[in-house]
Design a protein around this motif. Structure first.
Motif, short mmCIF file in Angstrom:
data_model
loop_
_atom_site.label_atom_id
_atom_site.label_comp_id
_atom_site.label_asym_id
_atom_site.label_seq_id
_atom_site.Cartn_x
_atom_site.Cartn_y
_atom_site.Cartn_z
N ALA A 163 86.90 -70.64 -13.64
CA ALA A 163 87.94 -71.31 -12.86
C ALA A 163 89.00 -70.33 -12.39
O ALA A 163 89.61 -70.52 -11.33
CB ALA A 163 88.57 -72.43 -13.69
N GLU A 164 89.22 -69.27 -13.17
CA GLU A 164 90.22 -68.28 -12.80
C GLU A 164 89.74 -67.34 -11.69
O GLU A 164 90.55 -66.66 -11.07
CB GLU A 164 90.60 -67.45 -14.03
CG GLU A 164 91.30 -68.26 -15.12
CD GLU A 164 91.70 -67.39 -16.29
OE1 GLU A 164 91.44 -66.16 -16.23
OE2 GLU A 164 92.25 -67.92 -17.27
N LEU A 165 88.44 -67.32 -11.41
CA LEU A 165 87.91 -66.39 -10.42
C LEU A 165 88.04 -66.90 -8.99
O LEU A 165 87.99 -66.12 -8.04
CB LEU A 165 86.42 -66.11 -10.71
CG LEU A 165 86.10 -65.38 -12.02
CD1 LEU A 165 84.61 -65.17 -12.15
CD2 LEU A 165 86.85 -64.06 -12.10
N GLY A 166 88.21 -68.21 -8.83
CA GLY A 166 88.25 -68.76 -7.48
C GLY A 166 86.88 -68.77 -6.84
O GLY A 166 85.86 -68.49 -7.48
N GLU A 167 86.85 -69.10 -5.55
CA GLU A 167 85.59 -69.14 -4.81
C GLU A 167 85.78 -68.56 -3.41
O GLU A 167 86.86 -68.73 -2.82
CB GLU A 167 85.05 -70.57 -4.70
CG GLU A 167 84.54 -71.15 -5.99
CD GLU A 167 83.92 -72.54 -5.80
OE1 GLU A 167 82.92 -72.85 -6.47
OE2 GLU A 167 84.45 -73.31 -4.96
N PRO A 168 84.77 -67.91 -2.84
CA PRO A 168 83.52 -67.55 -3.52
C PRO A 168 83.72 -66.41 -4.51
O PRO A 168 84.68 -65.64 -4.40
CB PRO A 168 82.62 -67.10 -2.36
CG PRO A 168 83.58 -66.55 -1.35
CD PRO A 168 84.81 -67.41 -1.46
N VAL A 169 82.80 -66.30 -5.45
CA VAL A 169 82.82 -65.21 -6.41
C VAL A 169 81.96 -64.08 -5.83
O VAL A 169 80.76 -64.24 -5.63
CB VAL A 169 82.25 -65.65 -7.77
CG1 VAL A 169 82.37 -64.51 -8.78
CG2 VAL A 169 82.97 -66.89 -8.28
N SER A 170 82.60 -62.95 -5.54
CA SER A 170 81.88 -61.81 -4.96
C SER A 170 81.26 -60.97 -6.07
O SER A 170 81.97 -60.51 -6.97
CB SER A 170 82.84 -60.95 -4.12
OG SER A 170 82.15 -59.87 -3.52
N VAL A 171 79.95 -60.79 -5.99
CA VAL A 171 79.21 -60.15 -7.08
C VAL A 171 78.24 -59.12 -6.50
O VAL A 171 77.66 -59.33 -5.44
CB VAL A 171 78.43 -61.20 -7.90
CG1 VAL A 171 77.69 -60.53 -9.06
CG2 VAL A 171 79.36 -62.28 -8.44
N THR A 172 78.07 -58.03 -7.23
CA THR A 172 77.11 -56.99 -6.85
C THR A 172 75.74 -57.28 -7.45
O THR A 172 75.63 -57.61 -8.64
CB THR A 172 77.58 -55.62 -7.36
OG1 THR A 172 78.85 -55.32 -6.79
CG2 THR A 172 76.59 -54.52 -7.00
N GLY A 173 74.72 -57.15 -6.61
CA GLY A 173 73.35 -57.13 -7.10
C GLY A 173 72.84 -55.71 -7.00
O GLY A 173 72.98 -55.07 -5.97
N ALA A 174 72.27 -55.18 -8.06
CA ALA A 174 71.80 -53.78 -8.07
C ALA A 174 70.65 -53.63 -9.03
O ALA A 174 70.82 -53.75 -10.24
CB ALA A 174 72.94 -52.83 -8.43
N VAL A 175 69.45 -53.38 -8.49
CA VAL A 175 68.26 -53.22 -9.31
C VAL A 175 67.46 -52.01 -8.87
O VAL A 175 67.67 -51.47 -7.77
CB VAL A 175 67.35 -54.47 -9.26
CG1 VAL A 175 68.12 -55.73 -9.65
CG2 VAL A 175 66.72 -54.64 -7.87
N ARG A 176 66.56 -51.59 -9.72
CA ARG A 176 65.57 -50.56 -9.36
C ARG A 176 64.19 -51.20 -9.36
O ARG A 176 63.86 -52.00 -10.26
CB ARG A 176 65.60 -49.42 -10.35
CG ARG A 176 66.88 -48.60 -10.35
CD ARG A 176 66.77 -47.40 -11.31
NE ARG A 176 67.99 -46.61 -11.30
CZ ARG A 176 68.99 -46.76 -12.17
NH1 ARG A 176 68.90 -47.69 -13.12
NH2 ARG A 176 70.07 -46.00 -12.10
#
Length: 274
Positions: free
Chosen positions: A255-268
């Protein structure tokens, strides 16, 4: 369907070939395994424990999240690494709902064996693609597949049993490993106190697989996610963090993050060859 992969299956008790008799798999030694009404079959030995398998709630969260297309960059990278076409078997070790296997089969052709210890996941995998057969098994035990039967093995955020993967791959066959980097979901890790990815994960994977297979290629896949709070909660609920997170504290932190939640995707995506 199981009919598509029965010729590749091996009895978990005696390793002899299995064949379908109606809805039952049988070997020449008389061992038999009934297909569940949901389409999968369990080839676990009698002393196996399934407590580490994904729960129904974890599977539902993962199914919804993947269906929304958030990990489409991973799907595309995996299909690209798979190449094609494949005439024989594509085995997915730790297949979950069969999401990645279904997309790879569309790209490569062939038939697919979805291998997982969670019957809740395999209920979905059995319906994910018409050429998938779903089999309950333990990744850390001998896999219920014939020697050298697989053209391609997928391993996406799942356990890796090097000796068994080498055994089931044909000479020249390939293993595709998708693993998170330390940047994967980093914003959620820091904000929600989630399990972090070891900086040395890639080296540790290579050390475990190196004695059995040759690493031949690796690509890094970085992308951005804009998630609702519900989708961010699903990321937590669909993986190992689900075992370590209090729902109330998670909701308050989100709830403290707000919306949208910006997130990194990083895989090998790493290719190994037998």
């Amino acid at each position: 369907m199981l009919q598509d992969i029965e010729r590749y299956l091996a009895c978990p008790h005696c390793t002899q070939r299995l064949a379908l008799d109606g809805r039952t798999l049988r070997c020449a030694a008389g061992h038999s395994f009934d297909q569940a009404k949901q389409g999968y079959v369990s080839l676990l030995p009698g002393d196996a424990h399934t407590g580490t398998g994904d729960t129904a709630e974890m599977v539902a969260a993962r199914s919804d999240f993947l269906a929304a297309g958030h990990y489409q960059p991973i799907v595309a990278a995996l299909a690209g690494a798979a190449g094609g076409p494949v005439d024989g078997l594509v085995a997915d070790l730790g297949a979950g709902t069969g999401h990645y296997l279904a997309h790879v089969l569309e790209h490569t052709g062939g038939v697919g064996a979805a291998l997982d210890i969670s019957k809740f996941a395999l209920r979905r995998a059995a319906k994910a693609h018409p050429r998938i057969g779903a089999v309950v098994c333990d990744a850390w035990r001998p896999l219920p597949l014939q020697d050298g039967c697989a053209d391609l093995v997928l391993n996406v955020f799942a356990p890796r049993n090097g000796p068994e993967i080498q055994r089931i791959l044909r000479p020249g066959g390939r293993l595709l490993v998708v693993s998170p980097t330390s940047r994967h979901l980093a914003e959620l890790v820091s904000a929600l106190g989630l399990l972090s990815v070891d900086e040395d994960k890639d080296r540790r994977i290579d050390e475990k697989l190196g004695p059995w297979l040759t690493r031949t290629e690796q690509v890094e896949v970085d992308f951005r996610l804009a998630l609702s709070q519900a989708e961010a909660a699903a990321v937590v609920a669909m993986g190992p963090n689900a075992w370590h997170t209090d729902a109330g504290r998670l909701a308050a932190a989100l709830a403290e993050l707000g919306e949208p939640v910006s997130v990194t995707g990083a895989v090998r995506v790493t290719t190994y060859t037998r």
